[in-house]
Write an enzyme that holds these catalytic residues in place. Structure first.
Site, PDB file in Angstrom:
ATOM      1  N   CYS A 169       0.789  -1.224   0.000  1.00  0.00           N
ATOM      2  CA  CYS A 169       0.000   0.000   0.000  1.00  0.00           C
ATOM      3  C   CYS A 169       0.822   1.275   0.000  1.00  0.00           C
ATOM      4  O   CYS A 169       0.292   2.349  -0.195  1.00  0.00           O
ATOM      5  CB  CYS A 169      -0.805   0.012   1.288  1.00  0.00           C
ATOM      6  SG  CYS A 169       0.261  -0.108   2.744  1.00  0.00           S
ATOM      7  N   GLU A 218       5.029  -1.804  -4.898  1.00  0.00           N
ATOM      8  CA  GLU A 218       3.615  -1.592  -4.576  1.00  0.00           C
ATOM      9  C   GLU A 218       2.851  -0.849  -5.675  1.00  0.00           C
ATOM     10  O   GLU A 218       1.619  -0.773  -5.612  1.00  0.00           O
ATOM     11  CB  GLU A 218       3.503  -0.833  -3.255  1.00  0.00           C
ATOM     12  CG  GLU A 218       4.029  -1.653  -2.091  1.00  0.00           C
ATOM     13  CD  GLU A 218       4.365  -0.792  -0.895  1.00  0.00           C
ATOM     14  OE1 GLU A 218       3.850  -1.048   0.191  1.00  0.00           O
ATOM     15  OE2 GLU A 218       5.159   0.159  -1.049  1.00  0.00           O
TER      16      GLU A 218
END
Ligand code: MCN
Ligand code: CUN
Length: 799
Positions: free
Chosen positions: A383, A752
């Site tokens: 994230c 990510e």
């Protein structure tokens, strides 16, 4: 059957940009990895945990007598026993504190209530089942909005009446903190004056990383030496060692944390979990090694949740589509303890990247975090610490705006991109973007997917009543947690170390404070050193994860390894090269200024035939030195990056929707990423494939859900779905390369980007397919059932 030995064949010097196979895979594919559960120590016993069936309840009594009668069970501990050691509550990385074992009450279903130690894993499990706990149920709050109500049950009685929390004043009894950034006043005034204004509520549901290997720990206190060895599935071994030392008061040199091979982390292995603490405490008290490893259900119900962001956005623009201002309010459901691993300066993580790739002059974001009866949330799942939510918010909002303006979403983006000439770009919410060429990246993606033809096809299909959609996401990431002036974990400044030792015969060992969990550092770090020193890549061993040997580092998360340790590798190698140059001059019998590094050797300037290799220099470093020089060829380099890195990408998704069933099929997905200089294209490709697949799962399949009583509805893989090869689309990838101007090799993180960037592309595609039916937004996960309902409500015929 002959073994494929191509991975073992000499590769020579393989520096940046070479798609060599991963060095670590030779051991993984032969079943020779050494994961936590492979480790068996003499005299080792096992631990199992007792979990609460209630989401909120008082504990009236815990009776372990039946458990203790089970053959092999050695001990049972509860919060009271931990209190005696000062360990009943521990600090979280986010500045909150957390119960290790339930202290007086439980705050979420499956919360850890007692730990049972036994000679076998089975006896420990039987013991845990036999512990009798008497509960008195209390009212439950699952909805974060309800948690803010004045009459909501107070969850954290330890904080009742505390008007100030870790990050400022508290608004109500379930309030954790509110964090804001930007000028509210300016954003509001600009919004009021804007010709167009859109508002949208959107929820990023709670999700879970669900790595293949769950979390686990072996505490191994040696009572004879007083030395504690902890084997732990952790993404940050050094930080754990320091925190352990501070909490237990054991001197740090008497603690060794070993993070063995890890079967996927994805953020799940960043926080400190009660099981870790209980295994360590058990070993200290019982004087034998104690192993604890989670079951799948324990992993899904008690560890590392992410997202659960409930966002309200307002976006202003001119009639011709120039964005003017952004205002965001977010309610963040953090569960019972604020266990997020956010650096202290940014309690809402890096959510303030929510202005994305666009030139917003005015912006304001406010995040309010609240407690609910759920396991600690706000933690990581691929994230970049809330960038996933920020990116989803802005990319979804741009599509809502395009819809409102009846403008093509690609055109709207092209109109608002930060231009290459604006870098380094100061964003309205306080970041300085290092580099990017957003227009180029999007144009490559549009070209690759054949955007104009697809739009034509869509119009034709629509005329026939068929549903097809195209979704775009042109995200900007922010990765690299460092520099130390902005980031720390409980006061530990964020930088990273690399140690490089070149042996006399020209091989080397390299160590870093990062800890890969599948990302390929054993290969990419070797490639950086191979590039800088001209050594054979297969003669460079890379080691991470042992605090006794690796230089201090803050670990692997936030796609920080390449921005931090990758920089340390390059600069450490260059420092070695400086010394090597002096030795080379000595060997070549010329002055140092006459020597240059060319073609990965030391060459006498103007005399190309006269050169020495790093192998020759390495031997001389131990045998034939210039007078007075210290022998050896090694260094430890600590790199504190000047800024974060800002990778970006342009993702385009094409979906077809079945009118009858609501089934969405991702027909195509083009992902063009820009992560600056690429170290290993094959590894980056693997990172992108994995991340796009996880993004796909969040968009269409996954949600950690609860009923009103706080019962966990996603505690196994039949309820929390993982995508398999069957449902996963075929990815079409590509790259543009805009190097980071401040990184030693121009690399930005990438790990990510695909989970950060892709969810909005999927959702935008589905909404685009349904837009002519009046659909403006659908929250993830976009299940068949949700789409089916939308279609029936819109009066679409099934056939
Ligand atoms: N790389 C490269 N060139 C670049 C950037 C990266 O070759 N320009 C390489 C790196 O050297 C590294 C890999 O790609 O081998 C990922 O690098 P980076 O982006 O620096 O990310 P980290 O190594 O710090 O990995 C962390 C990141 C995060 S935070 C999550 S979550 C995630 C992810 O990586 N978890 C993963 N990818 C994962 N992949 C696997 N297999 N397993 C996980 O748990
Ligand atoms: Cu945000 S999950 Mo990764 O940073 O370990």
């Amino acid at each position: 059957m002959a073994m494929d030995t191509s991975n073992l064949e000499p590769k020579g010097i393989q520096g940046l940009g070479k798609a060599i196979k991963r060095k670590e895979d030779a051991r993984f594919i032969q079943g020779r990895g050494n994961y936590l559960d492979d480790i068996k120590l003499p005299g080792m016993i096992y631990m199992a945990l007792v979990h609460s069936p209630y989401a909120h309840a008082k504990i009236l009594n815990i009776d372990a007598s039946e458990a203790l009668k089970i053959p092999g069970v050695k001990a049972v501990i509860t919060s009271k026993d931990l209190a005696a050691a000062g360990l009943s509550w521990i600090p979280t990385l986010a500045g909150d504190k957390q119960m290790v074992l339930a202290d007086g009450k439980v705050l979420y279903q499956y919360q850890e209530v007692a730990a049972v130690y036994a000679e076998t894993r089975q006896a420990a499990a039987d013991g845990a089942a036999a512990v009798q706990v008497e509960y008195e149920p209390l009212p439950v709050v699952v909805d974060p909005y309800k948690a803010t109500a004045p009459d909501a049950p107070v969850l954290r009685e330890d904080l009742k009446g505390h008007m100030t929390g870790a990050h400022g004043p508290r608004r109500h009894d379930n309030h954790i903190w509110t964090w804001d950034v930007g000028s509210k006043d300016e954003a509001e005034k600009t919004l009021e004056k804007s010709e167009i204004r859109i508002k949208q509520h959107m929820v990023y549901p709670r999700s879970h990383p669900a790595p293949l290997e769950p979390c686990g720990c072996i505490g191994d206190m040696n009572p004879a030496t007083g030395r504690l060895t902890v084997y732990m599935t952790t993404q940050a071994p050094h930080a754990i060692r320091t925190v352990l030392s501070l909490v237990t008061k054991i001197p740090e040199n008497n603690i060794r944390v070993i993070s063995p091979d890890i079967g996927g982390g994805f953020g799940n292995k960043v926080p400190v979990y009660p099981g870790y603490v209980c295994a360590i405490v058990g070993s200290i008290v019982l004087g034998v090694p104690v192993k604890w490893i989670e079951t799948r259900t324990e992993n899904l119900t008690t560890t590392g949740f992410a997202r659960d962001f409930h966002m309200d956005v307002e976006l202003g623009a001119t009639k011709d589509g120039k964005v003017t201002a952004l205002k965001v309010y977010t309610l963040a459901d953090h569960g019972a303890f604020d266990a997020a691993a956010d650096p202290s300066k940014y309690p809402a993580g890096l959510f303030s990247i929510c202005t994305g790739s666009y030139d917003f002059q005015k912006a304001y974001a406010e995040v309010e975090a609240v407690y609910t009866n759920k396991a600690p949330g706000g933690v990581a799942y691929r994230c970049s610490f809330r960038v996933t939510e920020a990116s989803y918010l802005i990319e979804r909002s741009m599509d809502v705006l395009a819809h409102e303006l009846k403008m093509d979403p690609a055109e709207l983006r092209l109109k608002n991109f930060i231009q290459p000439s604006q870098f380094p770009y100061p964003s309205a919410l306080g970041w300085t973007y290092d580099s990017g060429d957003y227009e180029k990246t999007l144009k490559v993606a549009l070209e690759r997917i054949g955007y104009a033809e697809l739009r034509k096809e869509q119009a034709e299909k629509r005329a026939k009543g068929e549903l097809m959609g195209i979704g775009i996401s042109t995200f900007t990431e922010i990765v690299g947690a460092g520099p130390s002036k902005d980031f720390d974990i409980l006061g530990i400044k964020m930088f990273d170390g690399a140690e490089i030792r070149v042996h006399p015969s020209g091989s080397a060992i390299v160590r870093a404070g990062t800890r890969h969990q599948g990302q390929g550092h054993e290969t990419t770090w070797a490639q950086i050193v191979s590039e800088e020193l001209g050594l054979d890549v297969d003669k460079i061993i890379v080691e991470e994860g042992d605090t006794d040997t690796a230089p201090y580092g803050l670990g692997t998360y936030a796609s920080r390894s390449t921005p931090t340790a990758g920089g340390a590798m390059a600069l450490g190698a260059r420092r070695i090269r400086e010394k090597a140059k002096k030795i080379a001059a000595h060997l070549l019998e010329v002055g140092e200024s006459d020597v240059e590094w060319a073609d990965k050797k030391f060459v006498v300037k103007g005399v190309p035939g006269k050169s020495v290799t790093m192998n020759e220099v390495a031997f001389a470093a131990y045998t034939n030195l210039p007078p007075g020089m210290e022998p050896g060829l090694e260094t430890t380099y600590y790199y504190d990056p000047p800024n974060l890195t800002f990778p970006n990408g342009a993702y385009i998704c094409v979906v077809d929707i079945d009118k009858g069933t609501g089934a969405v099929k991702v027909r195509r997905f083009v992902a063009i990423d820009d992560c600056g200089t690429i170290i290993n294209p094959m590894i980056v490709e693997g990172q992108v494939h994995g991340g796009l697949t996880e993004g796909f799962a969040m968009a269409f399949m996954q949600e950690i859900a609860f009923d009103e009583q706080g019962n966990h509805l996603s505690s196994n893989f039949t309820d929390y779905l993982l995508p398999t090869a069957l449902e996963t689309p075929k990815w079409e990838t590509g790259y543009t390369v805009t190097p980071s101007p401040h990184h030693p090799i121009g690399a930005k993180g990438v790990g990510e980007s695909p989970t950060v960037g892709s969810p909005a592309a999927y959702v935008n595609a589905v909404v685009d397919a349904l837009a002519h039916l009046g659909v403006r937004h659908i929250d993830m996960p976009i299940t068949r059932e949700k789409v089916w309902k939308v279609l029936r409500q819109a009066g679409v015929d099934s056939f």
